[in-house]
Scaffold this active site. Structure first.
Site, PDB file in Angstrom:
ATOM      1  N   ASP A  38     -21.594  80.135 112.864  1.00 36.66           N
ATOM      2  CA  ASP A  38     -21.000  79.110 113.704  1.00 36.66           C
ATOM      3  C   ASP A  38     -21.712  78.505 114.699  1.00 36.66           C
ATOM      4  OD1 ASP A  38     -19.112  77.179 114.498  1.00 36.66           O
ATOM      5  OD2 ASP A  38     -17.819  78.515 115.528  1.00 36.66           O
ATOM      6  N   GLU A  44     -25.732  74.724 115.693  1.00 32.52           N
ATOM      7  CA  GLU A  44     -26.387  73.373 115.945  1.00 32.52           C
ATOM      8  C   GLU A  44     -27.850  73.538 116.560  1.00 32.52           C
ATOM      9  OE1 GLU A  44     -23.221  73.857 116.919  1.00 32.52           O
ATOM     10  OE2 GLU A  44     -22.647  72.906 114.985  1.00 32.52           O
ATOM     11  N   ASP A  68     -14.744  71.264 113.520  1.00 26.06           N
ATOM     12  CA  ASP A  68     -13.614  71.336 114.008  1.00 26.06           C
ATOM     13  C   ASP A  68     -12.900  69.979 113.794  1.00 26.06           C
ATOM     14  OD1 ASP A  68     -14.224  73.906 115.022  1.00 26.06           O
ATOM     15  OD2 ASP A  68     -14.805  73.331 117.027  1.00 26.06           O
TER      16      ASP A  68
END
Ligand code: GLC
Length: 858
Positions: free
Chosen positions: A430, A433, A508
């Site tokens: 997770d 980015e 999300d």
């Protein structure tokens, strides 16, 4: 016509920090911040044209001297794929990390040069290169133009920005582009941006999401081509958003290179694209079961939820451990409670698989082994002055591993024994980015650097690859510690090619109806971008669904390639404590959940085989209708139906309060209502009722769907009886693949492939099978051929053996050489021993000759 809609780029750089803080707390607040507004191309610059000044033939194409000291290479990688590179002086031909296959044989081709153009011809395509001004045109072997430059602007550089303009017409559709928001599968008319972004609670018009796959498919006149712009910088795709005459793509920086691959079938384009960028591995079967997760499950919650699944006999395979399992968010550590052996033993005893989340950010904490080792070895991303970059994530001030270095990837992989030693089966990456809470725009400044010496790259160039390289490191951990197991990595961020390391979940999302609706085109386009293993948090991550929304969502969720219920921490749920397990919404929704989850487990042989196609040919598992029906233009814009594998079409309800919907049935097939057996001709739109517990499903006539008994988890029982759910008109076939579903032994030939065929021959039906590969020691004892919509037979036999009639479905499944006719269901069951050598013949009373039967029941 498809209605153009412009996706909104959220430009809140000045309020970035505020947005970030809010985003971490409340749903529906967009943290989507970008380093700078979309940089448009300078219209004066793109009007300047390039000219061909010299031509040199190469082994696999041509080299062109262009004006402005630029050089173009047009190379044929195969008979249907070419790479076009335009390079500034001193630049070399470029391959990003996306490309796994760099060496292609030299395809046979002809070159001819005339005054105004150069022509390259293979058996599949012709490339015409115009000299004045420079422009490229691709034709099929019949001479139809498949794709060509839009000559007013052509291609080249606007300063640092490489760009390509292409001609289009109103009837051209576009698919792919990885993970995109919006409610339409066809991306014509869209303004698309690619810069991996932590887009908490994104909306239907959010331009920048987590994943960047600069690949798309163009479809026109029923012919498809692929276009892969291999540039890892922030890139832009204006897909006829400004004019119906052209589209263009460009990037902030980097080289100009793209691959053109010709179909004409979408299927062929994807096969070729995934040959170039890699195919997903054959998955472990357990990963195809249901997963359950929540941010802030306590250790007790995990145990209780797992127990409840087993008590209620709702099938599930895996529990996820979110960030709370760590010791104050230090990666590769366990807190006392979550690390407690007793918890792991209980889960293991209940036959649960376990997945832990992992974030790249390493807490800046002298004395913590990860920080100390990474610092001593100089493993962190750096500021321009050479100091280590520090940014905030869950653990507070953190360091960011430089995954571009092989050494760092190896180090990272080597730490996974800490997780594996607790029996962890899969890994979930997770925040890659990478998300940085106090970064200038929720990530690192663009001038942070990665790599050293000639491998040094800025964050600007490397950004979209960060998650990709982390996924590779995580994947490598399996090879290191579980060398004969199939890896499972789930990631939030990808670049093109990441499918070879990981599955994708779409971040999300929100418990809102339009998110359920959006998940369909989003996944279908991800599937058309080479990533078949995709799913969305069922029920929505941010916010909380009500009973109706959850019921509708689980109906879709049970058929997602990656099927996981996951939801946000209670703190962020705006006071709503609504839980998101299947039993949290009352009995009716629990029953609905169980019904569809059981169906997924029943369909496991079919689903697993769909994944085998994905691994072997790049076939999406959740397919838009256009994938199989590109000759039927009515499918081009269907965004709220999908094919689940080859044979089943789903038309879910994705709107509140709806109990009825229209369903488009593609041309060229007869469709059978899975629930009622009613038949419909393709090429029409029908209206169907769908009360809360009803998911409209249609099956192709002349298809065979392999199913099995329901299990509480995928490895519970050996597959001894395979039920072939068959809808026969004339002939149905299936090539059934089987292996252990867990190890890499299939690579040594330990797998079986059996071709199954059911055929109507005048007044009787024949079933036969042919073993094509027999390397796997199967448990399969028999097939139960289930013929839907047939009459009661007179007799069933194989050569001299007469099959005996029995009196229930249970009995037929457990009795070899038997048959049973279910009057109510109008279905005939025949049990054929797995080692039956002869054709099985089913004879009817002969009242009616069903051959070529096309009279519909309705
Ligand atoms: C991110 C992830 C989400 C996870 C949360 C806490 O928001 O996308 O899935 O639950 O972080 O780790």
């Amino acid at each position: 016509m498809h209605k153009p809609s412009q996706k909104i780029s959220r430009l809140v750089a000045t309020t970035a920090i505020a947005a970030t803080v809010l985003a971490a707390q409340a749903p529906n607040v967009l943290a989507v911040t970008q380093p700078h507004p979309d940089q448009e191309l300078n219209q004066e610059a793109v009007k300047k044209q390039l000219h061909v000044e010299g031509v040199e033939q190469l082994e696999n194409g041509v080299k062109l001297d262009l004006s402005s000291d630029q050089t173009a290479f047009i190379r044929l990688f195969s008979e249907d794929m070419a790479k076009v590179s335009i390079l500034k002086e001193g630049e070399e031909e470029y391959f990003s990390e996306a490309i796994t296959k760099k060496e292609w044989g030299t395809p046979s081709f002809d070159v001819s040069e005339e005054k105004s153009e150069i022509t390259l011809t293979t058996d599949e395509i012709t490339i015409k290169i115009k000299k004045e001004p420079f422009g490229v045109k691709f034709l099929d072997k019949e001479g139809n133009v498949i794709n060509e430059d839009y000559m007013q602007n052509g291609s080249g550089y606007d300063g640092e920005k490489p760009y390509v303009y292409k001609k289009t017409t109103e009837d051209e559709a576009f698919y792919g582009f990885g993970e995109q928001s919006g409610l339409e599968v066809n991306q014509r008319g869209e303004s698309i941006g690619m810069f991996n972004t932590d887009a908490y609670a994104y909306g239907t018009d959010t331009k920048y999401l987590y994943t960047s796959i600069p690949f798309f498919i163009g479809l026109k006149n029923e012919k498809a081509y692929g276009m892969f712009f291999d540039n890892t910088n922030r890139s832009y795709f204006e897909m006829a958003s400004e004019s119906d005459d052209y589209y263009y793509f460009y990037a902030d920086d980097g080289t100009l290179n793209y691959y053109f691959m010709y179909g004409p079938e979408i299927e062929d384009v994807l096969d070729r694209y995934t040959e170039l960028t890699g195919k997903m591995d054959k998955p472990a079967k357990w990963t195809l079961g249901l997963h359950q997760s929540k941010w802030e499950y306590s250790a007790e919650d995990i145990e209780r939820v797992a127990e409840t699944y087993r008590e209620k006999e709702i099938p599930v395979d895996t529990m996820h451990f979110d960030i709370d399992y760590m010791d104050e968010y230090r990666v590769f550590t366990w807190s006392d409670k979550f690390g407690d052996e007793a918890l792991h033993q209980k889960l293991d005893a209940m036959n649960f698989k376990k997945i832990t989340i992992n974030d790249p950010a390493v807490k800046k904490d002298p004395g913590y082994f990860m920080y100390d080792e990474g610092t001593a070895n100089d493993y962190w991303a750096k500021n321009p002055d050479g100091s280590n970059f520090v940014g905030e994530v869950w653990p507070g001030e953190s360091m960011f591993p430089d995954f571009s270095k092989e050494e760092v990837r190896e180090w990272w992989a080597s730490k996974h024994d800490i997780l594996f030693d607790k029996g962890i089966d899969g890994l979930w990456n997770d925040m890659n980015e990478p998300a940085v809470f106090d970064g200038p725009y929720h990530t690192m400044p663009l001038d942070v650097t990665f790599g050293e010496g000639e491998n040094k790259r800025t964050h600007e160039e490397y950004h979209n690859l960060y998650g990709h390289d982390e996924a590779e490191a995580t994947y490598d951990a399996f090879e290191m510690y579980k060398p004969n197991e199939r890896p499972f990595v789930l990631t939030r961020d990808m670049y093109a090619g990441s499918q070879r390391y990981a599955a994708l979940w779409t971040g999300d999302n929100v418990s809102e109806w339009d998110h359920l609706e959006m998940s369909l085109p989003m996944n279908m386009n991800v599937g058309l971008s080479g990533v078949p293993f995709v799913g969305n948090d069922i029920g929505g991550f941010a916010g909380r669904p009500d009973a109706e929304m959850f019921a509708r969502w689980i109906e879709v969720g049970a058929f997602l390639p990656f099927s996981r219920i996951h939801y946000d921490s209670d703190k962020k749920a705006e006071g709503k404590k609504q839980a998101q397990e299947p039993w949290a919404f009352g009995q009716e929704v629990e029953d609905i959940s169980k019904k569809y989850i059981e169906m997924r487990y029943k369909l496991m042989p079919y689903l697993y085989n769909a994944f085998i196609d994905a691994a072997e040919q790049g076939t999406p598992v959740q397919q838009p209708l256009v994938y199989q029906f590109q000759d039927d233009e009515n499918t081009y814009n269907v965004s709220d139906q999908f094919m689940f594998g080859k044979e089943m079409m789903l038309a879910p309800i994705v709107e509140e309060g709806q109990t009825e919907r229209d369903v488009y049935l593609p041309e060229g097939e007869t469709w059978v209502d899975y629930w009622t057996g009613e038949e419909f001709d393709g090429g029409q739109t029908i209206t169907t009722e769908a009360q809360l517990d009803h998911l409209p499903i249609y099956v192709k006539k002349d298809s065979m769907i392999p199913t099995r008994e329901v299990q509480q988890y995928t490895g519970e029982k050996p597959l001894e009886n395979l039920v072939l759910d068959t809808y026969l008109n004339e002939k149905a076939t299936y090539s059934f693949y089987e292996d252990d579903g867990a190890t890499l032994d299939y690579k040594d030939g330990e797998y079986n492939v059996t071709d199954l065929e059911v055929k109507r021959k005048g007044k009787h039906i024949e079933f036969k099978k042919k073993e094509k590969a027999t390397g796997y020691d199967t448990d399969l004892e028999s097939y139960t051929l289930k013929l839907n919509g047939e009459e009661a037979p007179k007799r069933v036999r194989a050569a001299k053996a007469k099959y005996k009639e029995v009196s229930s479905v249970e009995e037929v499944k457990s009795t070899q050489e038997s048959f049973f006719y279910d009057n109510e269901e109008q279905a005939l069951y025949v049990n054929v021993p797995a080692d039956e050598k002869h054709k099985v013949k089913i004879f009817f009373n002969g009242k009616k000759d069903k051959a070529g039967k096309s009279d519909k029941k309705k």
